[in-house]
Scaffold this motif. Structure first.
Motif, short mmCIF file in Angstrom:
data_model
loop_
_atom_site.label_atom_id
_atom_site.label_comp_id
_atom_site.label_asym_id
_atom_site.label_seq_id
_atom_site.Cartn_x
_atom_site.Cartn_y
_atom_site.Cartn_z
N PHE A 1 38.93 -64.75 78.40
CA PHE A 1 37.68 -64.74 79.17
C PHE A 1 37.41 -66.10 79.82
CE2 PHE A 1 35.25 -61.29 76.49
CZ PHE A 1 36.22 -60.36 76.81
N LEU A 2 38.10 -67.15 79.36
CA LEU A 2 37.76 -68.50 79.81
C LEU A 2 38.10 -68.70 81.29
CD1 LEU A 2 38.95 -70.53 76.69
CD2 LEU A 2 36.62 -69.86 77.30
N ASP A 3 37.37 -69.60 81.91
CA ASP A 3 37.52 -69.92 83.34
C ASP A 3 36.96 -68.84 84.25
OD1 ASP A 3 38.44 -72.49 83.29
OD2 ASP A 3 40.56 -71.95 83.39
N GLU A 4 36.19 -67.90 83.70
CA GLU A 4 35.55 -66.89 84.53
C GLU A 4 34.10 -66.76 84.08
OE1 GLU A 4 37.04 -62.60 85.55
OE2 GLU A 4 38.72 -64.00 85.41
N ARG A 5 33.14 -67.00 84.97
CA ARG A 5 31.73 -66.91 84.59
C ARG A 5 31.37 -65.50 84.19
NH1 ARG A 5 31.36 -71.87 83.03
NH2 ARG A 5 30.64 -73.38 84.54
N PRO A 6 30.48 -65.30 83.22
CA PRO A 6 29.56 -66.29 82.62
C PRO A 6 30.16 -67.07 81.45
CG PRO A 6 29.09 -64.14 81.69
CD PRO A 6 30.23 -63.94 82.66
N TYR A 7 31.49 -67.06 81.32
CA TYR A 7 32.09 -67.73 80.16
C TYR A 7 32.42 -69.19 80.47
CZ TYR A 7 32.23 -62.97 78.59
OH TYR A 7 31.84 -61.69 78.24
N LEU A 8 32.76 -69.92 79.40
CA LEU A 8 33.11 -71.34 79.52
C LEU A 8 34.39 -71.51 80.33
CD1 LEU A 8 32.58 -72.09 75.73
CD2 LEU A 8 31.35 -73.31 77.54
N THR A 9 34.53 -72.67 80.93
CA THR A 9 35.82 -73.05 81.50
C THR A 9 36.59 -73.80 80.40
OG1 THR A 9 35.05 -75.21 82.25
CG2 THR A 9 34.78 -73.37 83.78
N TRP A 10 37.89 -73.92 80.61
CA TRP A 10 38.69 -74.69 79.63
C TRP A 10 38.18 -76.12 79.55
CZ3 TRP A 10 41.69 -73.34 75.78
CH2 TRP A 10 42.31 -72.08 75.80
N ASP A 11 37.81 -76.68 80.71
CA ASP A 11 37.30 -78.06 80.70
C ASP A 11 36.04 -78.18 79.85
OD1 ASP A 11 39.34 -79.10 82.15
OD2 ASP A 11 38.28 -79.06 84.08
N GLU A 12 35.18 -77.17 79.93
CA GLU A 12 33.95 -77.18 79.11
C GLU A 12 34.28 -77.04 77.62
OE1 GLU A 12 30.97 -75.36 82.56
OE2 GLU A 12 32.03 -74.01 81.19
N VAL A 13 35.27 -76.22 77.31
CA VAL A 13 35.68 -76.08 75.91
C VAL A 13 36.17 -77.43 75.39
CG1 VAL A 13 37.27 -74.95 74.30
CG2 VAL A 13 36.28 -73.64 76.19
N LYS A 14 36.95 -78.12 76.23
CA LYS A 14 37.44 -79.46 75.82
C LYS A 14 36.28 -80.43 75.65
CE LYS A 14 41.89 -79.06 78.11
NZ LYS A 14 42.64 -79.39 79.33
N ALA A 15 35.29 -80.35 76.55
CA ALA A 15 34.13 -81.24 76.46
C ALA A 15 33.31 -80.94 75.20
CB ALA A 15 33.27 -81.11 77.71
N LEU A 16 33.19 -79.65 74.86
CA LEU A 16 32.48 -79.29 73.62
C LEU A 16 33.17 -79.91 72.42
CD1 LEU A 16 31.70 -75.49 74.21
CD2 LEU A 16 30.00 -77.27 73.78
N ARG A 17 34.48 -79.76 72.41
CA ARG A 17 35.25 -80.31 71.28
C ARG A 17 35.10 -81.83 71.21
NH1 ARG A 17 38.68 -80.81 67.41
NH2 ARG A 17 40.16 -82.51 67.69
N ALA A 18 35.15 -82.48 72.39
CA ALA A 18 34.99 -83.94 72.43
C ALA A 18 33.62 -84.35 71.92
CB ALA A 18 35.21 -84.45 73.86
N ALA A 19 32.63 -83.45 72.04
CA ALA A 19 31.27 -83.75 71.58
C ALA A 19 31.08 -83.41 70.09
CB ALA A 19 30.25 -82.98 72.42
N GLY A 20 32.17 -83.04 69.42
CA GLY A 20 32.09 -82.79 67.98
C GLY A 20 31.87 -81.34 67.61
N ILE A 21 31.94 -80.45 68.60
CA ILE A 21 31.79 -79.01 68.33
C ILE A 21 33.15 -78.47 67.88
CG2 ILE A 21 31.24 -76.75 69.34
CD1 ILE A 21 28.79 -78.63 69.13
N GLU A 22 33.12 -77.68 66.81
CA GLU A 22 34.35 -77.08 66.30
C GLU A 22 34.64 -75.83 67.15
OE1 GLU A 22 33.57 -75.48 62.35
OE2 GLU A 22 35.36 -76.48 61.60
N ILE A 23 35.90 -75.67 67.54
CA ILE A 23 36.27 -74.51 68.36
C ILE A 23 37.09 -73.53 67.52
CG2 ILE A 23 37.42 -73.70 70.47
CD1 ILE A 23 35.03 -75.57 71.03
N GLY A 24 36.70 -72.27 67.54
CA GLY A 24 37.44 -71.24 66.82
C GLY A 24 37.85 -70.13 67.77
N SER A 25 38.74 -69.27 67.27
CA SER A 25 39.21 -68.14 68.09
C SER A 25 38.34 -66.91 67.87
CB SER A 25 40.66 -67.81 67.71
OG SER A 25 41.01 -66.53 68.23
N HIS A 26 38.09 -66.20 68.97
CA HIS A 26 37.42 -64.90 68.90
C HIS A 26 38.37 -63.87 69.53
CE1 HIS A 26 34.03 -62.40 68.14
NE2 HIS A 26 33.44 -62.46 69.31
N THR A 27 39.65 -64.17 69.35
CA THR A 27 40.81 -63.39 69.82
C THR A 27 41.09 -63.56 71.32
OG1 THR A 27 39.75 -61.27 70.38
CG2 THR A 27 40.34 -61.63 68.05
#
Ligand SMILES: [Zn+2]
Length: 251
Positions: free
Chosen positions: A119-145
């Motif tokens: 789903f990533l890189d297609e609105r309304p979902y996160l972009t990969w860059d945003e996922v990376k930024a979340l992780r850089a901000a200390g957010i843990e990233i998990g899989s939802h398949t």
């Protein structure tokens, strides 16, 4: 009669409130959000409500810990800070980055975001860059398949592939281990749990209501769903209380 019923309801609430105040929590709550936005869907929590809830947790002395810390506690007895809580957000909506992250940061709360990799890189979902930024901000990233399909309905080889590819895709892009999964629709069975272990996941969250204690199955972690509130902060507090009661009653 009406008055009597109302009296009984008030008495029950007072007893519940007293119990809540006196008894320590029977385990660690994991909250689950989806969207943090102003759209009318039931699973979309307006940013103003989300902030109220995060401020409540901070004011009440909760410490938001990662799932990794909770699983270390449940499996290896590692200590947690007083009043731990885990905040999770499912499906990977872009507002998790634009709306939720600034509020989490403001109150010093950590969180875990479960993304559906296809789903990533297609609105309304996160972009990969945003996922990376979340992780850089200390957010843990998990899989939802990979595709948000019900894992219990997939043929075993397809299920194994989905679990492996969503994990590896995230690990490759984030350059970090991905240890946790949120079951789409909260749906799992013994075969799914076995496939998860084989794919190298350390734990997984479902949608059954309750709290989490050492000795519980870490591939069936319980959560507290937080939908759009109809009655304000009291509803949020009641949801926490209900999970505590379920945990005490062993439900
Ligand atoms: Zn989902």
């Amino acid at each position: 009669m009406k008055l009597l019923v109302r009296g009984a309801a008030v008495a029950a609430l007072v007893i519940l409130a007293a119990a809540w105040a006196v008894w320590p929590a029977a385990g660690v709550p994991i909250l689950v959000y989806h969207k943090v936005g102003d759209t009318a869907e039931a699973y979309s929590v307006p940013p103003v409500d989300f902030e109220r809830q995060m401020r409540y947790l901070a004011d009440e002395g909760y410490t938001a810990v990662t799932l990794a810390a909770l699983v270390d506690h449940m499996t290896a007895g590692k200590p947690l800070p007083p009043k731990p809580v885990v905040i999770t957000l499912d499906d990977g909506y872009a507002d998790n980055y634009t709306a939720a992250l600034p509020i989490l940061k403001k109150y010093g709360l950590r969180a875990t975001v479960f993304v559906v990799t296809d789903f990533l890189d297609e609105r309304p979902y996160l972009t990969w860059d945003e996922v990376k930024a979340l992780r850089a901000a200390g957010i843990e990233i998990g899989s939802h398949t990979l595709h948000h399909r019900d894992l219990t309905t997939l043929p075993p080889d397809e299920r194994a592939r989905d679990l492996q590819l969503s994990k590896e895709g995230l690990e490759w892009r984030l350059d970090a281990p991905v240890q946790f999964l949120a079951y789409p629709f909260g749906s799992y069975d013994a075969a799914t749990e076995a496939a998860l272990k084989k794919a190298g996941y350390r734990a997984a969250v479902g949608t059954a209501v309750g709290l989490n204690r050492p000795g519980d199955d870490v591939y069936a972690l319980k959560r507290i769903n937080i939908p759009r509130s109809r009655w304000g902060l009291g509803e949020f507090r009641l949801r926490l209380l209900r999970a505590n009661m379920y945990a005490r009653l062993g439900i």
